[in-house]
Scaffold this motif. Structure first.
Motif, mmCIF file in Angstrom:
data_model
loop_
_atom_site.group_PDB
_atom_site.id
_atom_site.type_symbol
_atom_site.label_atom_id
_atom_site.label_comp_id
_atom_site.label_asym_id
_atom_site.label_seq_id
_atom_site.Cartn_x
_atom_site.Cartn_y
_atom_site.Cartn_z
ATOM 1 N N ASN A 1 35.168 98.996 1.834
ATOM 2 C CA ASN A 1 34.081 99.821 1.301
ATOM 3 C C ASN A 1 34.266 99.903 -0.209
ATOM 4 O OD1 ASN A 1 32.893 100.804 3.876
ATOM 5 N ND2 ASN A 1 34.949 101.605 4.110
ATOM 6 N N TYR A 2 33.216 99.580 -0.956
ATOM 7 C CA TYR A 2 33.319 99.626 -2.412
ATOM 8 C C TYR A 2 31.929 99.735 -3.008
ATOM 9 C CZ TYR A 2 35.417 98.924 -6.944
ATOM 10 O OH TYR A 2 35.865 99.125 -8.220
ATOM 11 N N GLU A 3 31.863 100.395 -4.150
ATOM 12 C CA GLU A 3 30.592 100.523 -4.862
ATOM 13 C C GLU A 3 30.769 99.970 -6.274
ATOM 14 O OE1 GLU A 3 27.176 103.845 -5.850
ATOM 15 O OE2 GLU A 3 28.708 104.250 -4.352
ATOM 16 N N PHE A 4 29.969 98.969 -6.616
ATOM 17 C CA PHE A 4 30.028 98.339 -7.928
ATOM 18 C C PHE A 4 29.118 99.090 -8.892
ATOM 19 C CE2 PHE A 4 31.140 95.141 -4.850
ATOM 20 C CZ PHE A 4 32.226 94.501 -5.432
ATOM 21 N N GLU A 5 29.607 99.270 -10.114
ATOM 22 C CA GLU A 5 28.848 99.999 -11.127
ATOM 23 C C GLU A 5 28.161 99.033 -12.079
ATOM 24 O OE1 GLU A 5 31.210 102.999 -13.077
ATOM 25 O OE2 GLU A 5 32.332 103.373 -11.241
ATOM 26 N N GLN A 6 26.982 99.395 -12.507
ATOM 27 C CA GLN A 6 26.220 98.589 -13.454
ATOM 28 C C GLN A 6 26.955 98.548 -14.798
ATOM 29 O OE1 GLN A 6 22.141 99.718 -13.691
ATOM 30 N NE2 GLN A 6 21.630 98.162 -15.206
ATOM 31 N N GLY A 7 26.958 97.369 -15.434
ATOM 32 C CA GLY A 7 27.557 97.215 -16.756
ATOM 33 C C GLY A 7 29.038 96.867 -16.732
ATOM 34 N N LYS A 8 29.658 96.826 -15.556
ATOM 35 C CA LYS A 8 31.070 96.458 -15.442
ATOM 36 C C LYS A 8 31.179 95.062 -14.858
ATOM 37 C CE LYS A 8 33.174 100.985 -15.084
ATOM 38 N NZ LYS A 8 34.151 101.789 -14.349
ATOM 39 N N MET A 9 32.302 94.384 -15.146
ATOM 40 C CA MET A 9 32.543 93.047 -14.623
ATOM 41 C C MET A 9 33.654 93.128 -13.568
ATOM 42 S SD MET A 9 33.505 89.557 -16.629
ATOM 43 C CE MET A 9 32.025 89.663 -17.615
ATOM 44 N N TYR A 10 33.461 92.434 -12.461
ATOM 45 C CA TYR A 10 34.401 92.464 -11.346
ATOM 46 C C TYR A 10 34.809 91.048 -10.967
ATOM 47 C CZ TYR A 10 32.700 97.227 -10.775
ATOM 48 O OH TYR A 10 32.356 98.544 -10.982
ATOM 49 N N ALA A 11 36.010 90.921 -10.428
ATOM 50 C CA ALA A 11 36.479 89.627 -9.914
ATOM 51 C C ALA A 11 37.254 89.880 -8.629
ATOM 52 C CB ALA A 11 37.380 88.958 -10.932
ATOM 53 N N ILE A 12 37.110 88.979 -7.686
ATOM 54 C CA ILE A 12 37.880 89.009 -6.449
ATOM 55 C C ILE A 12 38.730 87.740 -6.458
ATOM 56 C CG2 ILE A 12 37.784 88.969 -3.935
ATOM 57 C CD1 ILE A 12 35.002 90.288 -4.196
ATOM 58 N N ASN A 13 40.028 87.922 -6.277
ATOM 59 C CA ASN A 13 40.888 86.752 -6.317
ATOM 60 C C ASN A 13 41.962 86.883 -5.252
ATOM 61 O OD1 ASN A 13 43.649 86.811 -7.091
ATOM 62 N ND2 ASN A 13 43.190 86.914 -9.246
ATOM 63 N N GLY A 14 42.462 85.780 -4.823
ATOM 64 C CA GLY A 14 43.503 85.785 -3.809
ATOM 65 C C GLY A 14 43.910 84.381 -3.469
ATOM 66 N N CYS A 15 44.828 84.262 -2.550
ATOM 67 C CA CYS A 15 45.272 82.942 -2.113
ATOM 68 C C CYS A 15 45.586 82.974 -0.629
ATOM 69 C CB CYS A 15 46.486 82.495 -2.907
ATOM 70 S SG CYS A 15 47.888 83.600 -2.752
ATOM 71 N N LYS A 16 45.587 81.838 -0.028
ATOM 72 C CA LYS A 16 45.833 81.728 1.408
ATOM 73 C C LYS A 16 47.259 81.334 1.657
ATOM 74 C CE LYS A 16 44.252 79.490 5.558
ATOM 75 N NZ LYS A 16 43.383 78.523 6.146
#
Length: 42
Positions: A27-42
């Protein structure tokens, strides 16, 4: 106020066991004007 909201999001690979999730119940809420990244590895 968020621009995008995720509720109970999950992901698992096609060949994974039925309850073997990479992530589950996110569960997450993204805010306008901010930059987000999702990263990971297997």
């Amino acid at each position: 106020m968020g621009i995008l909201k995720l509720e109970n999001v999950g992901y698992r690979y096609k060949d994974a066991a039925k309850d073997n999730y990479v992530f589950k119940n996110i569960n997450y809420e993204f805010e306008q004007g901010k930059m987000y990244a999702i990263n990971g590895c297997k």
